[in-house]
Design a protein around this motif. Sequence first.
Motif, PDB file in Angstrom:
ATOM      1  N   ARG A 178      20.067 -11.120 -15.796  1.00 43.72           N
ATOM      2  CA  ARG A 178      20.011 -10.958 -14.332  1.00 43.72           C
ATOM      3  C   ARG A 178      20.631  -9.619 -13.980  1.00 43.72           C
ATOM      4  NH1 ARG A 178      22.894 -15.876 -11.673  1.00 43.72           N
ATOM      5  NH2 ARG A 178      22.168 -14.816  -9.773  1.00 43.72           N
ATOM      6  N   ARG A 217      24.470  -8.464 -12.689  1.00 44.91           N
ATOM      7  CA  ARG A 217      25.444  -9.511 -12.974  1.00 44.91           C
ATOM      8  C   ARG A 217      26.238  -9.176 -14.230  1.00 44.91           C
ATOM      9  NH1 ARG A 217      27.350 -12.332  -9.504  1.00 44.91           N
ATOM     10  NH2 ARG A 217      27.712 -14.025 -10.983  1.00 44.91           N
ATOM     11  N   MET A 264      22.439  -5.243 -16.582  1.00 43.57           N
ATOM     12  CA  MET A 264      23.637  -6.069 -16.491  1.00 43.57           C
ATOM     13  C   MET A 264      24.889  -5.211 -16.633  1.00 43.57           C
ATOM     14  SD  MET A 264      22.733  -9.744 -18.232  1.00 43.57           S
ATOM     15  CE  MET A 264      23.884 -10.587 -17.121  1.00 43.57           C
ATOM     16  N   ASP A 320      34.561 -13.310 -15.228  1.00 41.02           N
ATOM     17  CA  ASP A 320      33.357 -13.991 -14.763  1.00 41.02           C
ATOM     18  C   ASP A 320      32.151 -13.442 -15.512  1.00 41.02           C
ATOM     19  OD1 ASP A 320      34.772 -15.480 -12.926  1.00 41.02           O
ATOM     20  OD2 ASP A 320      34.504 -14.025 -11.309  1.00 41.02           O
ATOM     21  N   THR A 321      31.216 -14.321 -15.840  1.00 43.15           N
ATOM     22  CA  THR A 321      30.050 -13.864 -16.585  1.00 43.15           C
ATOM     23  C   THR A 321      28.884 -14.817 -16.404  1.00 43.15           C
ATOM     24  OG1 THR A 321      29.235 -13.162 -18.745  1.00 43.15           O
ATOM     25  CG2 THR A 321      30.724 -15.043 -18.728  1.00 43.15           C
ATOM     26  N   ASP A 322      27.682 -14.262 -16.469  1.00 40.24           N
ATOM     27  CA  ASP A 322      26.465 -15.067 -16.417  1.00 40.24           C
ATOM     28  C   ASP A 322      26.027 -15.544 -17.796  1.00 40.24           C
ATOM     29  OD1 ASP A 322      26.312 -14.760 -13.704  1.00 40.24           O
ATOM     30  OD2 ASP A 322      24.221 -14.101 -13.704  1.00 40.24           O
TER      31      ASP A 322
END
Length: 404
Positions: free
Chosen positions: A142, A145, A168, A232-234
């Motif tokens: 994404r 992100r 990313m 934070d991570t996707d």
Amino acid sequence: MTATLVVIGHGMIGHRLVDTLRELDRDRQWRVVVLGEEREPAYDRVRLSTYLGGRSREELSLVTTEFLVDPRIEVHSGTPAVHVDRQARTVRTADGNLFPYDALVLATGSRPFVPPVAGRELGKCFVQRTLEDTEALRAAVRPGRPAVVVGGGLLGLEAAQGLQLLGMRPHLVEAAPHLMPTQLDAAAAHVLQHRARHLGLRLHCGTTVTTVNPGSHGTVRSVTLSDGTALDTDLVVFAVGIRPRDDLPIAPALRLGDRGGYLTDAFCRTSDDRIWAVGECAAVLGRCYGLVAPGYRMAQSVARQLTGRPSEPLDTMGTSTELKLLGVHVATFGSTSNEGGSAVEMTFQEGVSRYAKVFLHRDTGALLGGMLAGETGSRADLAARVGRPPAADLERVLFPDPSL
């Protein structure tokens, strides 16, 4: 009379072995059966990061039409071997077929190592070992992100760069104090790290991922590092190393190396004189090699043996590397350590643009090896002088004038 060779594994090394055998087997002594676990015939696994960036399967393929139509070669893709019976000399595949052999080569490769951290089984946690792995990772991207790549070696750097090129914002986590700890010292790594930060990669060296934390729908939301940092991570990509695939059921069992891999002599022969092992699954004289070049040497050696040609023992195999990461030239040649204190170290550095270290024999002054990072001279020129005195203008060889 034609004999049957079965090759288990159709990766880069297995394919090189069969292709070399085709060239050397002028008397057509061998019929070859290749059993590949993946649906795709052999492809360039080293360039998987380019597939992440959009290259096609065809561009990565190593298999020519000529190879596939050769009547001596029988390729079974998507057909994993599940058992070897050494007494009957047969290989059984997952679909229940039996393939008899006169000679057998194990080219089963390796599998990614995923550290035993809590949450590693969550959705959007990836490894990057196969085309399918890479396709799944690409589908999860994404742009804009954050992502976390665990491992600051070659695989991790390539994964991080690939994700960044897809838009990313990757974090790179490395347990050692600096990137590429196996190949580079801290000063050489500093050249690479300066470039990485300039490109926007966020580096976290000297720490590890302790937990992967879930969000909604059973997918990753964040990771916690051993220094207490939360990111934070996707998605998470584990790129911390590989382990030899030496777990194929073989009866009676073959001897394994102390650190895994099928134990072989200097000619890649296992404890069964009809079975060889090559590539990442082979522990040659007890040592496994995770690089393509030593694997190609193994493949060449076994192909020569199978066709009755002399082959040099592989008791010494170089682990020199040369590559370009994040636009930075990185290379090693010869010996890159001073084990035993028999060498004198000389270092050369120009800011954060280039660095070199060479090792000279303490008594003879002969060049033993070294490492390069940044805008340096040719590794090939330096490697050619290993075992001999270095050039009189060594610094100019290491740091050539870029304007010339």
